[in-house]
Design a protein around this motif. Structure first.
Motif, PDB file in Angstrom:
ATOM      1  N   SER A 125       0.850  -1.180   0.000  1.00  0.00           N
ATOM      2  CA  SER A 125       0.000   0.000   0.000  1.00  0.00           C
ATOM      3  C   SER A 125       0.887   1.231   0.000  1.00  0.00           C
ATOM      4  O   SER A 125       1.993   1.210   0.516  1.00  0.00           O
ATOM      5  CB  SER A 125      -0.923   0.005   1.222  1.00  0.00           C
ATOM      6  OG  SER A 125      -0.150   0.138   2.395  1.00  0.00           O
ATOM      7  N   ASP A 126       0.394   2.263  -0.625  1.00  0.00           N
ATOM      8  CA  ASP A 126       1.130   3.519  -0.584  1.00  0.00           C
ATOM      9  C   ASP A 126       0.135   4.675  -0.487  1.00  0.00           C
ATOM     10  O   ASP A 126      -1.036   4.467  -0.157  1.00  0.00           O
ATOM     11  CB  ASP A 126       2.062   3.644  -1.792  1.00  0.00           C
ATOM     12  CG  ASP A 126       1.296   3.637  -3.106  1.00  0.00           C
ATOM     13  OD1 ASP A 126       0.069   3.846  -3.071  1.00  0.00           O
ATOM     14  OD2 ASP A 126       1.919   3.416  -4.167  1.00  0.00           O
ATOM     15  N   GLU A 127       0.599   5.868  -0.785  1.00  0.00           N
ATOM     16  CA  GLU A 127      -0.235   7.059  -0.677  1.00  0.00           C
ATOM     17  C   GLU A 127      -1.593   6.896  -1.348  1.00  0.00           C
ATOM     18  O   GLU A 127      -2.617   7.270  -0.807  1.00  0.00           O
ATOM     19  CB  GLU A 127       0.498   8.248  -1.324  1.00  0.00           C
ATOM     20  CG  GLU A 127       1.492   8.943  -0.416  1.00  0.00           C
ATOM     21  CD  GLU A 127       0.813   9.697   0.705  1.00  0.00           C
ATOM     22  OE1 GLU A 127       0.168  10.711   0.409  1.00  0.00           O
ATOM     23  OE2 GLU A 127       0.896   9.253   1.871  1.00  0.00           O
ATOM     24  N   LYS A 128      -1.538   6.360  -2.558  1.00  0.00           N
ATOM     25  CA  LYS A 128      -2.755   6.390  -3.370  1.00  0.00           C
ATOM     26  C   LYS A 128      -3.484   5.060  -3.435  1.00  0.00           C
ATOM     27  O   LYS A 128      -4.686   5.030  -3.659  1.00  0.00           O
ATOM     28  CB  LYS A 128      -2.405   6.793  -4.813  1.00  0.00           C
ATOM     29  CG  LYS A 128      -1.941   8.226  -4.952  1.00  0.00           C
ATOM     30  CD  LYS A 128      -1.474   8.439  -6.372  1.00  0.00           C
ATOM     31  CE  LYS A 128      -0.919   9.839  -6.584  1.00  0.00           C
ATOM     32  NZ  LYS A 128      -0.153   9.934  -7.822  1.00  0.00           N
ATOM     33  N   THR A 129      -2.770   3.979  -3.343  1.00  0.00           N
ATOM     34  CA  THR A 129      -3.375   2.691  -3.687  1.00  0.00           C
ATOM     35  C   THR A 129      -3.270   1.690  -2.548  1.00  0.00           C
ATOM     36  O   THR A 129      -2.414   1.796  -1.673  1.00  0.00           O
ATOM     37  CB  THR A 129      -2.702   2.082  -4.920  1.00  0.00           C
ATOM     38  OG1 THR A 129      -1.308   1.980  -4.672  1.00  0.00           O
ATOM     39  CG2 THR A 129      -2.961   2.901  -6.149  1.00  0.00           C
ATOM     40  N   VAL A 130      -4.171   0.722  -2.634  1.00  0.00           N
ATOM     41  CA  VAL A 130      -4.114  -0.451  -1.762  1.00  0.00           C
ATOM     42  C   VAL A 130      -4.052  -1.662  -2.669  1.00  0.00           C
ATOM     43  O   VAL A 130      -4.884  -1.796  -3.567  1.00  0.00           O
ATOM     44  CB  VAL A 130      -5.363  -0.536  -0.862  1.00  0.00           C
ATOM     45  CG1 VAL A 130      -5.339  -1.786  -0.038  1.00  0.00           C
ATOM     46  CG2 VAL A 130      -5.477   0.689   0.010  1.00  0.00           C
ATOM     47  N   VAL A 131      -3.057  -2.517  -2.480  1.00  0.00           N
ATOM     48  CA  VAL A 131      -2.952  -3.723  -3.287  1.00  0.00           C
ATOM     49  C   VAL A 131      -3.276  -4.908  -2.404  1.00  0.00           C
ATOM     50  O   VAL A 131      -2.634  -5.119  -1.379  1.00  0.00           O
ATOM     51  CB  VAL A 131      -1.543  -3.876  -3.889  1.00  0.00           C
ATOM     52  CG1 VAL A 131      -1.500  -5.063  -4.830  1.00  0.00           C
ATOM     53  CG2 VAL A 131      -1.134  -2.612  -4.602  1.00  0.00           C
TER      54      VAL A 131
END
Lengths: 370, 386, 145
Positions: free
Chosen positions: C25-31
């Motif tokens: 996961s990062d700032e914009k997305t969730v994987v």
């Protein structure tokens, strides 16, 4: 009275791809029981040109003409949605004047598109072309204005990454002012011709009702969604460009039937005129395009840019690998997703209603099949 | 009981007073020949006139020019169209019933022209046959056109054509009844079934004396000749071209002529029944008839250029729920009026009364009969099995 | 203005409810991992995030793996999230269908199946949509020529 048992045999008609009212090469495989629709299966792909694949081999600027050919009745907004996504991805600033120009042409495009949508809807109700011809008269004026801007009447290729391709010629401004002044009167004329007509009401009220819950669940968008009573417009709820500077209302229906979709479009046209009027007053002088290198080379990453196109949410999903061409280019086709619920809307209605309900969704095959 | 007249006498019941003195009234064959040719020529010329008037007129409604190239102001457009259609290939679908496919356009066209046998076209009694059962003859013949439509729809082996044919039969059968009922009101007032007699009886046009009947007849006639808002048979946006989807060339031209032929016949009958037929001052009688027919036709294509189409069940609903009861009530009122009202000069007083009654009835019906809605619950195969 | 939720924050909430579902996961997305996609999506729809609207569904081919991208929006709370899942292996990539949650996915999943060759398990009517049956290959894959 006891109902007598009669057995009927359902039969299948391939409505389209060369049917006069499927708005292009759309095909429905419809099972009828007499005149009553028992089953509908939409079939796509007769206009598939592989635009998503083609885009992977073109530079970011070369893709703009491809987007013209998506929803070919609203090319300006296609351009806009795409260049906005690229600007978001590359972090390009857009000059004020360009933003205003985009709003003006975008809203004129919405009027033009809604004119055709409502005109063809009435035509499919069986009116022998008269309302349509009236609406064509005003659409012609919009096309002439666009012709002044970019020399084209259908595929404009007007927007550029970081602005627009040309500043309007001086004769554009009086013409557009006159158009915006006269347009509400013309809308009154259409309404007088159509809105209170008893046959129109009998054919459209309570026909093809879409519930609020199903509309949201099925990702409907645009006037199709708003007619069900969902107050959701990307121009206001996910403000892009400079829409926060204008005062406008978002017409919302109550029933979600064909009539509400028609009314939503008519009311939206009035709001478009309001927006254009305000934009014409506020537009500043200055650059119409940011100074950029010829080849846009966005940093690696991805972006989903979406705008409120006339037919619904038009989204562009771009993945960049820091080269001159996108790694992945995807269009969110608003009208194709709106067609998800076609079967739910039309089951149990008659052949004539099927055509009208399909017309009220307002599809353009260029965008569906890409 | 009077002796039954011979067939020849009935058909050729000539009324020579409307004809010139040199007329060979004693030679029925010559009389028939002249009038058959004259009637068909009249009908065909009127078909061309109607096509031209409608195309130019509707174009005006739609901010267009309409045909304006062939001949002065485009008057020869119909000729150009005909030449084009004559030269076109005649396409017969492989799965079509070839004999029926060939016969259908003929069967559809002929009744439209047969109607003119009993219409007084050229003046008092100047007609092919002043049948004393002229109204019955007209009703019998005019409802025959649907057979051609059904034959075309069936023989084409095209599903759109078949839907159109089924719609056509249902619609014609439904609307025949209010049509006849509306004419009954006129017949009650006129006291005769002869069309010439009906024209003679109109010192006041029956459109004024029987306004409700006129409206009902006009609507039912629009449905019979399938013009908007009842043009289900050729609903272009739904079933392509309906029953003549699979026709081309001269066969298609025949259907086209049949369509307008029925419109001409309908307008002529309306003018005869309700507008006083050939009656009128100064101008020759036939010109008066043509003017009245054009007025009727104008209202028809005015509606066509303005109104959308009703759905099939709404058309049926309008016919059975609104037009039929109104027509029956109208006949009752007419009968009561004829029984108790002294005929003669005071008949003028009936005009406002009948207009008021008609307006009231239409208002009541418009409040009670609704055509909205119409969804049918259906079960799919999977649901039926479950 | 739609608020784009911070991916890491959402990822925490998802992993608390469905342990082991988050790949990254990062700032914009969730994987999320492919096998936990459906429960994760269901959680996002029904929990306080209330993602009732699936704006967009698409896929991308990164040669090592396929990525299926879901752009979720909550019309009620006016916030959005980019949910992703990764599918490894090029032979028969498959992932659970989200049509039971969002019917809007129906045609979009068919399109991904058609052009990218990812099959969606549990889709009511999974067949080619833009290309005809029997078309060789899946054109949007990067190794399709």
């Amino acid at each position: 009275m006891e109902a007598t048992e009669t057995r009927t045999e359902p039969f299948v008609i391939n409505l389209g791809p060369h049917h006069p009212s499927t708005h292009g090469v759309f095909r429905m495989r419809v099972t009828f029981d007499g005149e009553v629709v028992v089953d509908v299966e939409p079939m796509f792909g007769y206009l598939h040109r592989g635009i998503e694949k083609l885009a992977e081999g073109r530079t970011y600027t070369q893709i703009i003409p491809l987007t013209d050919r998506l929803d070919y009745l609203a090319s300006m907004t296609n351009n806009w949605g795409y260049v906005m996504a690229v600007e978001k991805l590359a972090g390009v600033p857009v000059p004020e004047r360009a933003e205003y120009l985009r709003v003006i042409v975008g809203e004129m495009m919405r009027i033009s598109s809604h004119l055709l949508a409502t005109g063809f809807l009435i035509n499919e109700l069986g009116a022998f072309f008269t309302p349509l011809m009236y609406m064509y008269r005003e659409r012609e004026k919009i096309l002439d204005l666009f012709d002044m801007l970019c020399g084209q009447r259908l595929t404009y290729n007007y927007m550029r990454v970081g602005g627009v391709s040309h500043d309007p010629p001086p004769e554009f401004w009086p013409a557009v002012k006159r158009f915006v002044r006269e347009m509400p009167g013309y809308i009154d004329e259409y309404e007088g011709l159509v809105t209170t007509n008893e046959i129109v009401l009998a054919r459209t009220k309570d026909v093809g009702v879409l519930s609020k819950e199903l509309a949201i669940n099925a990702s409907a968008s645009g006037p199709f969604l708003r007619a069900t009573g969902v107050d959701w417009d990307l121009r206001r709820d996910d403000t892009y460009s400079i829409y926060d500077r204008f005062k406008f209302d978002i017409p919302v229906g109550t029933n979600g039937d064909v009539f509400d979709r028609y009314m939503c479009r008519i009311q939206e046209m009035r709001q478009c005129c309001r927006i254009i009027e305000q934009a014409l007053q506020q537009i500043p002088r200055g650059e119409f395009r940011a100074r950029l290198p010829h080849l846009v080379r966005p940093p690696a990453g991805e972006v989903y840019g979406h705008i409120e196109a006339p037919r619904g949410e038009l989204g562009f999903y771009l993945v960049s690998d820091n080269s001159i061409a996108p790694y992945r280019f995807h269009v969110r086709p608003s009208t194709m997703i709106n067609l998800t619920t076609l079967r739910d809307l039309t089951i149990g209605w008659k052949l004539a209603d099927l055509i009208v309900i399909f017309g009220s969704i307002d599809v353009v095959l260029g965008e569906i099949d890409r | 009981m009077a002796p039954i007249q011979s067939a020849e006498q009935t058909v050729l019941a000539i009324r020579p007073e409307g004809l010139p003195a040199f007329w060979p009234a004693d030679n029925p064959w010559l009389h028939a020949l002249v009038f058959i040719v004259a009637s068909i020529a009249f009908a065909l010329v009127m078909v061309i006139v109607f096509i031209y008037v409608e195309r130019r007129g509707v174009a005006r409604f739609q901010l267009r020019l309409g045909p304006n190239r062939a001949g002065p102001e485009g008057v020869l457009q119909a000729v150009a169209d005909l030449i084009k259609l004559l030269l076109k290939e005649d396409i017969v679908p492989r799965l079509a019933d070839k004999v029926v496919h060939l016969l259908a356009p003929i069967v559809a066209t002929v009744p439209a022209f047969m109607v003119f046998a009993v219409v007084p076209l050229w003046g008092d009694g100047a007609m092919l046959a002043d049948l004393n059962a002229g109204v019955l003859y007209f009703i019998a013949i005019s409802s025959f056109g649907v057979v051609g439509v059904f034959m075309a729809g069936w023989a084409s082996s095209n599903k759109y054509s078949l839907i159109s044919a089924m719609r056509g039969v249902a619609q014609m059968v439904s609307y025949e009844i209010p049509l006849v009922m509306a004419l009954l009101g006129v017949v009650v007032f006129a006291g005769t079934l002869s069309l010439n007699g009906i024209v003679d009886a109109q010192s006041i046009p029956f459109a004024l004396l029987q306004p409700l009947a006129a409206v009902i007849y006009f609507l039912a006639m629009s449905a019979e000749i399938n013009r908007t808002p009842f043009d289900l048979l050729e609903a272009e946006s739904e079933i392509i071209a309906g029953y003549h989807t699979e026709y081309s060339g001269m066969k298609f031209a025949l259907f086209y002529v049949a369509e307008y032929g029925h419109a001409v016949a309908g307008a002529a009958i309306f003018a005869t029944f309700f507008l006083g037929g050939w009656k009128g001052p100064v101008l020759p009688p036939v010109l008066w008839l043509v003017i009245k027919m054009l007025v009727v036709f104008f209202v028809g294509f005015w509606a066509r250029a303005t109104l959308p189409r009703l759905r099939v069940d709404q058309v049926m609903g309008l016919g059975w729920k609104a037009l039929l009861p109104l027509a029956v009530i109208n006949v009752l009122i007419a009968a009561v009026e004829v029984l108790f009202w002294p005929s003669g000069t005071t008949q003028w007083l009936l005009v406002p009364i009948n207009i008021a009654i008609g307006a009231l009835l239409v208002f009541l019906w418009s409040r009670t009969v609704s055509l909205r809605g119409g969804r049918v619950e259906v079960r799919t195969r999977a649901e039926v099995k479950a | 203005m739609t608020v784009a939720l911070v991916g890491t924050g959402v990822a925490e909430a998802v992993s608390k409810s469905i342990p082991g579902s988050i790949l990254a996961s990062d700032e914009k997305t969730v994987v999320v991992s492919a096998d936990k996609l459906y429960p994760a999506a269901e959680f996002l729809k029904t929990s306080e995030f209330a993602f009732d609207y699936l704006a967009n569904l698409t896929s991308a081919d990164y040669l090592d793996y396929f990525e299926v991208v879901y752009h979720l929006v909550s019309l009620k709370k006016n916030h959005s999230l980019v949910l992703k899942t990764r599918i490894y292996g090029r032979e028969a990539p498959a992932v659970a269908s989200v049509v039971p949650l969002w019917r809007g996915a129906e045609l979009q999943e068919r399109e991904v199946f058609d052009l990218m060759g990812i099959s969606f398990e549990g889709h009511p009517n999974l067949k080619r949509i833009l290309l005809w049956d029997g078309f060789p290959g899946h054109p949007l894959r990067r190794d399709y020529l």
